[in-house]
Design an enzyme around this catalytic site. Structure first.
Site, PDB file in Angstrom:
ATOM      1  N   GLY A 177      36.781  34.777  36.378  1.00 34.59           N
ATOM      2  CA  GLY A 177      38.187  34.897  36.262  1.00 34.59           C
ATOM      3  C   GLY A 177      38.727  34.612  34.953  1.00 34.59           C
ATOM      4  O   GLY A 177      39.675  35.018  34.502  1.00 34.59           O
TER       5      GLY A 177
ATOM      6  N   GLU B 163      41.224  36.546  32.363  1.00 36.40           N
ATOM      7  CA  GLU B 163      42.304  36.125  31.728  1.00 36.40           C
ATOM      8  C   GLU B 163      42.262  36.389  30.388  1.00 36.40           C
ATOM      9  O   GLU B 163      43.365  36.969  29.966  1.00 36.40           O
ATOM     10  CB  GLU B 163      42.503  34.546  32.165  1.00 36.40           C
ATOM     11  CG  GLU B 163      43.524  33.800  31.323  1.00 36.40           C
ATOM     12  CD  GLU B 163      43.550  32.416  31.527  1.00 36.40           C
ATOM     13  OE1 GLU B 163      44.267  31.846  30.746  1.00 36.40           O
ATOM     14  OE2 GLU B 163      42.687  31.974  32.190  1.00 36.40           O
TER      15      GLU B 163
ATOM     16  N   THR C 193      46.870  34.756  37.529  1.00 32.44           N
ATOM     17  CA  THR C 193      46.282  36.009  37.341  1.00 32.44           C
ATOM     18  C   THR C 193      44.902  36.465  37.095  1.00 32.44           C
ATOM     19  O   THR C 193      44.350  37.168  37.506  1.00 32.44           O
ATOM     20  CB  THR C 193      47.229  36.757  36.446  1.00 32.44           C
ATOM     21  OG1 THR C 193      47.355  36.321  35.358  1.00 32.44           O
ATOM     22  CG2 THR C 193      48.697  36.768  37.104  1.00 32.44           C
ATOM     23  N   CYS C 194      44.280  35.439  36.336  1.00 31.48           N
ATOM     24  CA  CYS C 194      42.956  35.534  35.853  1.00 31.48           C
ATOM     25  C   CYS C 194      42.066  35.649  37.093  1.00 31.48           C
ATOM     26  O   CYS C 194      40.959  36.371  37.065  1.00 31.48           O
ATOM     27  CB  CYS C 194      42.532  34.444  34.980  1.00 31.48           C
ATOM     28  SG  CYS C 194      42.836  32.810  35.392  1.00 31.48           S
ATOM     29  N   PHE C 195      42.433  34.685  38.336  1.00 29.05           N
ATOM     30  CA  PHE C 195      41.621  35.041  39.447  1.00 29.05           C
ATOM     31  C   PHE C 195      42.358  35.607  40.595  1.00 29.05           C
ATOM     32  O   PHE C 195      41.815  35.658  41.688  1.00 29.05           O
ATOM     33  CB  PHE C 195      41.228  33.333  39.867  1.00 29.05           C
ATOM     34  CG  PHE C 195      40.674  32.464  38.955  1.00 29.05           C
ATOM     35  CD1 PHE C 195      39.468  32.694  38.327  1.00 29.05           C
ATOM     36  CD2 PHE C 195      41.454  31.676  38.235  1.00 29.05           C
ATOM     37  CE1 PHE C 195      39.038  31.834  37.726  1.00 29.05           C
ATOM     38  CE2 PHE C 195      41.059  30.714  37.170  1.00 29.05           C
ATOM     39  CZ  PHE C 195      39.687  30.958  36.904  1.00 29.05           C
TER      40      PHE C 195
END
Length: 1059
Positions: free
Chosen positions: A721, A725, A1026-1028
């Site tokens: 993640g 990101e 949002t990265c994950f």
């Protein structure tokens, strides 16, 4: 004794040396005397010649001063022709081309004036008759006739030499050109001799002799190089943007070039010279048609086209001519022949020689094709019609190529296509009328028929039904029905057609020659291939009739006949195969000219899919390397559902990862790369550490360690993640227009900035951006980056396609410019009033910079003939030239990660969907099915039930997109559904503030599961990482609270946070 002997020997030696010295001295004196005598002789000769030249020039000037007005060189007085003859004989003896140009011009004017005298039979005051003044009267003097003929030949050849040196664009030179052409016209034919017309009782018996004399003079000029000199003059006057030769001069040149040919009754050698030097002039027929139309009438009356075709149809003549012309001017000869044939269509002059005409055009195309190459090299040059060409194209030929191109277009004009394909059209018309008579007879006798009585494809259906598993044959059946309806039912009879033709028959051979002609044109004239196909497909002139003819060749819509023929000719080089190849090219053009957007706009969603095709079997054929499957995927990929093509793309990626050892089992292998990135320098640090990595390392696992603003390492969850990101943050920043690496169109779509060079190492940055976007596509990470469609086309390499047109893509960049160029294209007034040149002024950071569209373009005006070229060059400059380096760097980086061969199965809109996800509504059931839960949440938890119920019943489609973007940073779902979302969407229950959130502790899980702490956290908003793809949701106690807080969070777009 010995001393005296030695003394005698010395004396003897001295005597010999003295004698030798005297001999050398005498020899030196003799040489000096001889040299001085020779020098004196040369000097005396030079002085004598100069004195004689001066005397002759003085005599010439004195006489001409009496005979001609010095102001305008008009003749005011005449003398006996014999006196003029004697003067000219002396003058031609000492003529110096540079010194005596003016005198020679005066002499020619006087000679012409004597030939135009009227009342030749009336005596003058001094008893001299006017006919004795005429220059040609000397020939009737037996003592002087032979010398006069030689003098005339010398004078006329000198006129030819002057014509070779003069420049038509210079006004004074142009007047001299007209004078010398007048000389040649007057003295090579008796048609303009006034003296013969006015004194027939004296000269009429001598007319045959005089005609033979003129023919003799003309033959002499031809043998010395008349045609070569006329060719040079025509090139100077016509091989330019605006011709400088006017009607009178052009008519005179054509007349002079035809006289030897006609007088020799179209002798082969003279016809070859005419074709080589005159008929191969670029755009000759075009200029004659617009400037000297009377000359075209002469060409038609003398059947020049017919005679030229007859000469060129002879193998020996054609080989000699093609070797002399080579490629460039063979193309010009081809263009002139085609244009003249088009002009003479109403005269029907080529009907009897149509086969020869077809063979000659094919030969000319093949002679050009020898110099056409597929790739650029140090030995090739770019040709605007032929593409990469193994000959140089000079500036004059380049300027006149616009006329040659317009002439070539007549080959695929409707009128000439109808004439050339008339045997095919006549066969179809004959079959149609016969079919209608048969259908009427059947109806009258009570026989049953189909809904369309003139359409019967029984045999085709039977042959296809016998092999139902072959979808290609079913496609043939469908095509036969469709084309049959388009052709008004021209297919009939028990065998699929009433023509009953066969391969090898005279009709088939003739049609094969015609198809071979246009196939050769398609392979030779590579830069106008699209125009040729458009002409062949225009108004259904060819395609229905050609399909009807193919269907008449036997069962299975004629395919069986071709397959049987293939067993005899394994290399498909037989002319008969050209029929099928041309049909396939035309049909392919009609299919592939429709891009994906047009297909969806004018047809149902699944219109182009072959329903009989089993996708699983087709994919298996692709894996096994079947050529047929690969050919279909290359030519018509839209017959396969888009989803299946995306699956195939992901399969290609996974297969490559397996080969490179980059699968999930290898994630902990040494191939993973760790980079350290500071929060305030995401792009800079990423560029420095990733730009130099080899492609294989970039395709592997990349670990990212973030450094916060305090310089401390950030903790991250090891689910890839953190890299997602980093990738999203990098892409978001580099595509920001304020960075000036990319600009946005009026539709807010991105394309490379022409002024990106203000950034240091901007090309390296573009390559890095291409790699990052390629990495996102490679890993299946969707990013919300909308690109302009013209830029996507370049990334896919579609600009190399013959069907590509820059002007058609221009609206995606600048709709206003497209509107302006369209106005110029349809402008009815004087295009010169618009004051356009082949250049463009661009405002580059406050400075006006002029870019030339062609070499010297700022001085080349746009004319009516060149405006189409200007429009395409302008569009090409805007979309390609000014961002060529940036686009090439971006593509280089992107293709280092993603194999470009994998992308050929996608259109431009489909490629955009591959990058940014699908445009379809979000499938909430699919999203819920592939969602994971943490922190005590589970699928049956009341908060989770409330969440999905709110999304389904209370939120609109736009709010669904806002929710997805809130969690994943992209508002569009993955192309293959949420099962392919990486990482999967997750929802975690949070019981504390985000600053104190330590993840899934035992206490938080238990509290979430048993709904402990029932106090409603109304002061907290949902947040996301949002990265994950992670939604962090408080354990709300009321459904209304969840709905309001979630709607506020996604609407304000402020819930993005980082772990």
């Amino acid at each position: 004794m010995f001393t005296s002997a030695k003394g005698v020997s010395d004396e003897r030696q001295e005597f010999l040396e003295s004698a030798k010295a005297h001999r050398i001295e005498r020899e030196s004196h003799r040489r000096l005397h001889h040299s001085s005598t020779l020098i004196q002789s040369v000097v005396r000769g030079f002085l004598t010649r100069r004195r004689l030249q001066n005397e002759i020039r003085r005599e010439f000037d004195e006489l001409m001063a009496q005979l001609m007005d010095t102001n305008d060189d008009t003749v005011v007085q005449y003398v006996d022709a014999i006196r003029i003859y004697e003067l000219i004989r002396k003058f031609m003896f000492i003529l110096d081309t540079n010194k005596d140009g003016k005198r020679f011009e005066q002499m020619c004017k006087y000679m012409i004036a004597t030939m135009n005298l009227t009342d030749n039979c009336r005596p003058l005051e001094d008893g001299l008759e006017r006919r004795q003044i005429t220059y040609v009267s000397v020939v009737f003097n037996k003592q002087m006739a032979v010398q006069w003929i030689q003098q005339l030949k010398t004078v006329l050849w000198k006129c030819c030499q002057y014509l070779k040196q003069l420049k038509p664009e210079v006004p004074h030179d142009y007047k001299q050109i007209q004078l010398f052409l007048n000389m040649l016209i007057t003295f090579t034919s008796t048609n303009s001799w006034v003296v013969l017309k006015e004194c027939p009782q004296v000269y009429e018996p001598l007319r045959p002799v005089v005609n033979q004399l003129c023919q003799n003079v003309m033959n002499s000029l031809v043998s010395k190089g008349l045609y070569a000199n006329l060719q040079i003059l025509l090139m100077k006057g016509l091989m330019r943007t605006k011709p400088t030769l006017k009607k009178s001069a052009l008519t005179a040149i054509i007349t002079l070039s035809l006289r030897p040919v006609i007088s020799a009754k179209f002798n082969e050698s003279l016809m070859n010279m005419f074709l080589l030097h005159i008929f191969s002039i670029p755009g000759l027929i075009y200029h004659l048609n617009s400037i000297a139309n009377d000359s075209l009438t002469v060409l038609s009356n003398e059947s020049i086209l017919k005679k030229s075709v007859e000469i060129l149809s002879l193998d020996q003549n054609s080989r000699i001519l093609f070797n002399a012309l080579e490629g460039n001017y063979a193309l010009c000869l081809l263009a002139n022949v085609i244009h003249l044939a088009f002009i003479e269509i109403p005269l029907n002059t080529m009907a009897a020689n149509m086969v020869d005409f077809i063979c000659v055009i094919t030969k000319l195309l093949e002679s050009c094709q020898k110099y056409v190459v597929s790739k650029q090299s140090s030995l090739t040059h770019w040709h605007p019609v032929l593409g990469w060409f193994a000959q140089n194209v000079d500036q004059g030929l380049h300027e006149s190529m616009v006329y040659v191109k317009s002439q070539l277009q007549y080959l695929w004009s409707a009128q000439l296509i109808q004439l050339i394909f008339s045997p095919l059209i006549e066969l179809s018309d004959k079959s149609l009328s016969q079919s209608r008579r048969e259908s009427v007879g059947s109806f009258g006798s009570g026989a049953t028929n189909t809904a369309n009585p003139t359409l019967n494809v029984t045999s085709a259906k039977n042959s296809v039904n016998s092999t139902k598993g072959n979808f290609l044959k079913k496609a043939f059946e469908r095509a036969s029905q469709t084309v049959g309806r388009a052709g008004q039912g021209i297919v009939s009879g028990q065998s699929g057609s009433s023509l009953n033709c066969r391969l090898g028959s005279p009709e088939t051979t003739l049609i094969a020659l015609i198809c071979n002609l246009y196939e050769t044109a398609l392979n030779t004239l590579t830069q106008v291939k699209l125009d040729i196909l458009a002409g062949l497909c225009y108004q259904d002139l060819i395609l229905p009739n050609l399909w009807h003819f193919i269907s008449s060749l036997g069962p299975a819509s004629g395919m069986k006949a071709f397959l049987d023929h293939l067993t005899l000719h394994t290399k498909t080089c037989a002319p008969e195969f050209q029929i099928l190849i041309l049909f396939c090219d035309c049909a392919t053009h009609l299919i592939t000219i429709l891009d994906d957007m047009e297909m969806r706009q004018f047809t149902p969603t699944d219109h182009w899919l072959i329903k009989e095709l089993k996708v699983s079997n087709f994919m298996k054929d692709l894996e096994n390397g079947r050529k047929g499957a690969h050919l279909l995927m290359q030519k018509v990929p839209h017959i396969i559902p888009h989803k299946e093509r995306v699956v195939l793309f992901r399969k290609y990626v996974n297969n490559e990862k397996t080969v490179l050892g980059l699968t999930e089992s290898a994630c902990a292998s040494p191939q993973s790369t760790l980079i350290t990135v500071h929060r305030s320098r995401v792009v800079e640090d990423g560029y420095q550490q990733l730009a130099t990595l080899p492609p294989q390392s970039l395709k592997g696992v990349i670990r990212v360690k973030f450094i916060n603003e305090q310089g401390l390492d950030e903790a991250g969850i090891d689910q890839d993640g953190v890299f997602k990101e980093f990738l999203e943050d990098t892409i978001k920043r580099v595509f920001d227009p304020s960075l000036n690496l990319f600009r946005v169109t009026t539709e807010q779509r991105l394309y490379p900035s022409p002024t990106s060079h203000i950034q240091e190492n901007h090309l390296s940055l573009f390559e890095f951006i291409g790699k990052m976007l390629g990495k996102a596509v490679y890993e299946g990470i969707v990013v919300d980056v909308p690109f302009a469609s013209f830029f996507m086309s370049q990334v896919l390499g579609q600009q190399q396609n013959a069907l590509y047109s820059s002007i058609d893509e221009l609206p995606s960049l600048d709709a206003g410019l497209y509107k302006s160029l369209t106005y110029i294209k349809h402008y009815d007034g004087d295009i010169n009033q618009l004051d356009l040149t082949f250049s463009i002024d661009d405002d580059c950071m406050g400075q006006i910079v002029t870019h030339e569209l062609v070499t010297g373009g700022r001085a080349i005006p746009v004319t009516k003939e060149t405006r189409i070229s200007y429009i395409h060059l302008m569009a090409h400059f805007r979309m390609h030239t000014q961002i060529h380096e940036q686009t090439a760097a971006f593509i280089r980086g992107f293709r280092s990660i993603v194999n470009p061969d994998w992308l050929t199965m996608f259109s431009t809109p489909e490629f955009q969907r591959l990058i940014s996800g699908d445009n379809t509504p979000i499938d909430l059931s699919d999203l819920r099915k592939h969602t994971k839960y943490f922190g005590g949440f589970h699928n049956n938890h009341r908060v989770i039930i409330w969440l999905w119920d709110i999304l389904e019943k209370d939120f609109t489609r736009d709010e669904h997109k806002m929710f997805l973007k809130f969690v994943t940073s992209c508002s569009k779902p993955p192309l293959l559904g949420f099962a392919h979302l990486e990482p999967p969407l997750s929802i975690r229950c949070v019981e504390v503030s985000d600053d104190n959130d330590t993840g899934d502790t035992v206490g938080s899980v238990l509290r979430g599961f048993f709904t402990i702490r029932r106090r409603d956290p109304i002061n907290r908003l949902p947040t996301s990482s949002t990265c994950f793809n992670l939604l962090k949701l408080p354990n709300y106690q009321k459904k209304s609270t969840l709905r309001d807080k979630l709607r506020y969070a996604i609407a304000s777009n402020t819930g993005f946070e980082l772990s």
